[in-house]
Scaffold this motif. Structure first.
Motif, mmCIF file in Angstrom:
data_model
loop_
_atom_site.group_PDB
_atom_site.id
_atom_site.type_symbol
_atom_site.label_atom_id
_atom_site.label_comp_id
_atom_site.label_asym_id
_atom_site.label_seq_id
_atom_site.Cartn_x
_atom_site.Cartn_y
_atom_site.Cartn_z
ATOM 1 N N ASP A 25 -28.158 -17.730 10.666
ATOM 2 C CA ASP A 25 -29.491 -17.351 11.148
ATOM 3 C C ASP A 25 -30.434 -16.929 10.024
ATOM 4 N N LEU A 26 -29.933 -16.837 8.801
ATOM 5 C CA LEU A 26 -30.737 -16.294 7.703
ATOM 6 C C LEU A 26 -31.840 -17.265 7.282
ATOM 7 N N ARG A 27 -33.060 -16.740 7.154
ATOM 8 C CA ARG A 27 -34.210 -17.517 6.731
ATOM 9 C C ARG A 27 -35.067 -16.677 5.792
ATOM 10 N N LEU A 28 -35.532 -17.297 4.714
ATOM 11 C CA LEU A 28 -36.450 -16.594 3.817
ATOM 12 C C LEU A 28 -37.761 -16.330 4.537
ATOM 13 N N CYS A 29 -38.478 -15.325 4.074
ATOM 14 C CA CYS A 29 -39.782 -14.964 4.643
ATOM 15 C C CYS A 29 -39.659 -14.617 6.123
ATOM 16 N N SER A 30 -38.569 -13.951 6.468
ATOM 17 C CA SER A 30 -38.377 -13.490 7.838
ATOM 18 C C SER A 30 -37.622 -12.171 7.800
ATOM 19 N N ASP A 31 -37.522 -11.508 8.949
ATOM 20 C CA ASP A 31 -36.827 -10.228 8.991
ATOM 21 C C ASP A 31 -35.310 -10.387 9.110
ATOM 22 N N THR A 32 -34.830 -11.618 8.918
ATOM 23 C CA THR A 32 -33.376 -11.835 8.955
ATOM 24 C C THR A 32 -32.738 -11.482 7.617
ATOM 25 N N VAL A 33 -33.569 -11.299 6.582
ATOM 26 C CA VAL A 33 -33.043 -11.004 5.242
ATOM 27 C C VAL A 33 -33.865 -9.936 4.540
ATOM 28 N N PHE A 34 -33.245 -9.330 3.541
ATOM 29 C CA PHE A 34 -33.949 -8.489 2.572
ATOM 30 C C PHE A 34 -34.145 -9.361 1.338
ATOM 31 N N HIS A 35 -35.369 -9.438 0.838
ATOM 32 C CA HIS A 35 -35.671 -10.323 -0.278
ATOM 33 C C HIS A 35 -35.428 -9.644 -1.629
ATOM 34 N N PHE A 36 -35.101 -10.472 -2.618
ATOM 35 C CA PHE A 36 -34.955 -9.996 -4.001
ATOM 36 C C PHE A 36 -35.043 -11.197 -4.927
ATOM 37 N N CYS A 37 -35.078 -10.944 -6.243
ATOM 38 C CA CYS A 37 -35.102 -11.998 -7.256
ATOM 39 C C CYS A 37 -33.951 -11.802 -8.225
ATOM 40 N N MET A 51 -24.030 -10.269 -5.970
ATOM 41 C CA MET A 51 -25.053 -10.809 -6.864
ATOM 42 C C MET A 51 -26.052 -9.715 -7.232
ATOM 43 N N ILE A 52 -26.249 -9.503 -8.516
ATOM 44 C CA ILE A 52 -27.200 -8.504 -8.999
ATOM 45 C C ILE A 52 -28.604 -9.102 -9.043
ATOM 46 N N GLY A 53 -29.614 -8.317 -8.695
ATOM 47 C CA GLY A 53 -30.981 -8.805 -8.742
ATOM 48 C C GLY A 53 -31.977 -7.666 -8.828
ATOM 49 N N GLU A 91 -24.736 -7.897 -1.213
ATOM 50 C CA GLU A 91 -23.325 -7.816 -0.862
ATOM 51 C C GLU A 91 -22.972 -8.657 0.355
ATOM 52 N N GLY A 92 -23.982 -9.308 0.914
ATOM 53 C CA GLY A 92 -23.733 -10.123 2.094
ATOM 54 C C GLY A 92 -23.946 -11.596 1.828
ATOM 55 N N ASP A 93 -24.295 -12.338 2.854
ATOM 56 C CA ASP A 93 -24.592 -13.766 2.723
ATOM 57 C C ASP A 93 -25.960 -13.935 2.075
ATOM 58 N N ILE A 94 -26.161 -15.063 1.389
ATOM 59 C CA ILE A 94 -27.376 -15.263 0.615
ATOM 60 C C ILE A 94 -28.011 -16.612 0.931
#
Length: 248
Positions: A32-44, A1-3, A69-72
């Motif tokens: 384990d992925l959660r927004l606003c946490s260090d489990t993910v890199f954020h993008f739009c 996914m491009i962002g 390139e990973g889970d979203i």
């Protein structure tokens, strides 16, 4: 996914150092992925969303095209992934094409709430001036168009369809220049092309060229039509071009 992802002046986000061309992973599993946490890199997904979901300002901060390139995970506006590649940093001249609080509505000025404004603080459409429509109004006054007042409500005006356009275009691999192919190599290999920001007048010209003769002539029926004002805003000499069309 491009962002798109924004950074500070050092290409850092949340204290994490990024580098163009590199891929980063959080090492966390999908569940384990959660927004606003260090489990993910954020993008739009859309560039204009950056300012509504983060502290970053497009006109002031550095922004890169990225690919998840990973889970979203997402809440509809903000996205997060456990594997992110930084494709390229978007040049300032491209970001300037988005110099708007509402770029999704084709505004190239600042803080517009209408559509297709190149000025600032407008709540109407296609203004190149500033602060059009007044302040603290709850009624629906007649429209001011081409710098003159009318006694006509907005809903009674039939605007040509070409006045609604985007400030981006899709560039496919077979139409990209050698320089663009190099800059967008991963994008092209992954998606077959890339999205390119264009200027306000470029967007107007593309929309005009795609429109039918019938839509062009509809412009002539707008109240207070002033060809010079239209030309100043769009770069298009409408009366001349319509006349040439009729001569063919």
């Amino acid at each position: 996914m491009i962002g798109y992802k924004a950074f500070d002046e050092n290409l850092q986000c949340g204290g994490f150092q990024f580098e163009v061309g590199k891929t980063y992973e959080t090492g966390r599993a999908k569940e384990d992925l959660r927004l606003c946490s260090d489990t993910v890199f954020h993008f739009c997904r859309e560039l204009y969303k950056i300012e509504s979901v983060s502290k970053y300002i497009i006109s002031k901060n550095r922004v890169c095209e990225v690919i998840a390139e990973g889970d979203i995970v997402t809440d509809g506006d903000k996205y997060g992934t456990n594997k992110l590649t930084i494709l390229r940093e978007i040049p300032r001249e491209e970001l300037d094409a988005y110099n708007s609080c509402n770029s999704r509505n084709c505004n190239s000025g600042n803080c517009n709430s209408g559509n297709c404004n190149s000025g600032s603080w407008n709540s109407g459409n296609w203004n190149s001036g500033n602060w059009n429509s007044g302040f603290f109004n709850t009624d629906s006054p007649p429209v001011r168009i081409f710098n003159k007042e009318t006694n006509i409500p907005r809903n009674d005006i039939d605007f040509p369809s070409f006045l609604y356009f985007d400030l981006t275009v899709w560039v496919s691999h077979d139409t990209a220049t050698d320089e663009e192919k190099e800059a967008h190599k991963i994008d092209i290999e992954t998606c077959g092309g890339f999205t390119k920001a264009i200027s306000y007048k470029e967007a107007f010209r593309i929309a005009w060229n795609k429109a039918s003769k019938k839509e062009h002539k509809k412009l002539l029926g707008l109240p207070n039509l002033d060809n010079e004002v239209f030309k100043k805003i769009t770069g298009i000499d409408a009366e001349y071009e319509i006349k040439k069309e009729e001569e063919k």
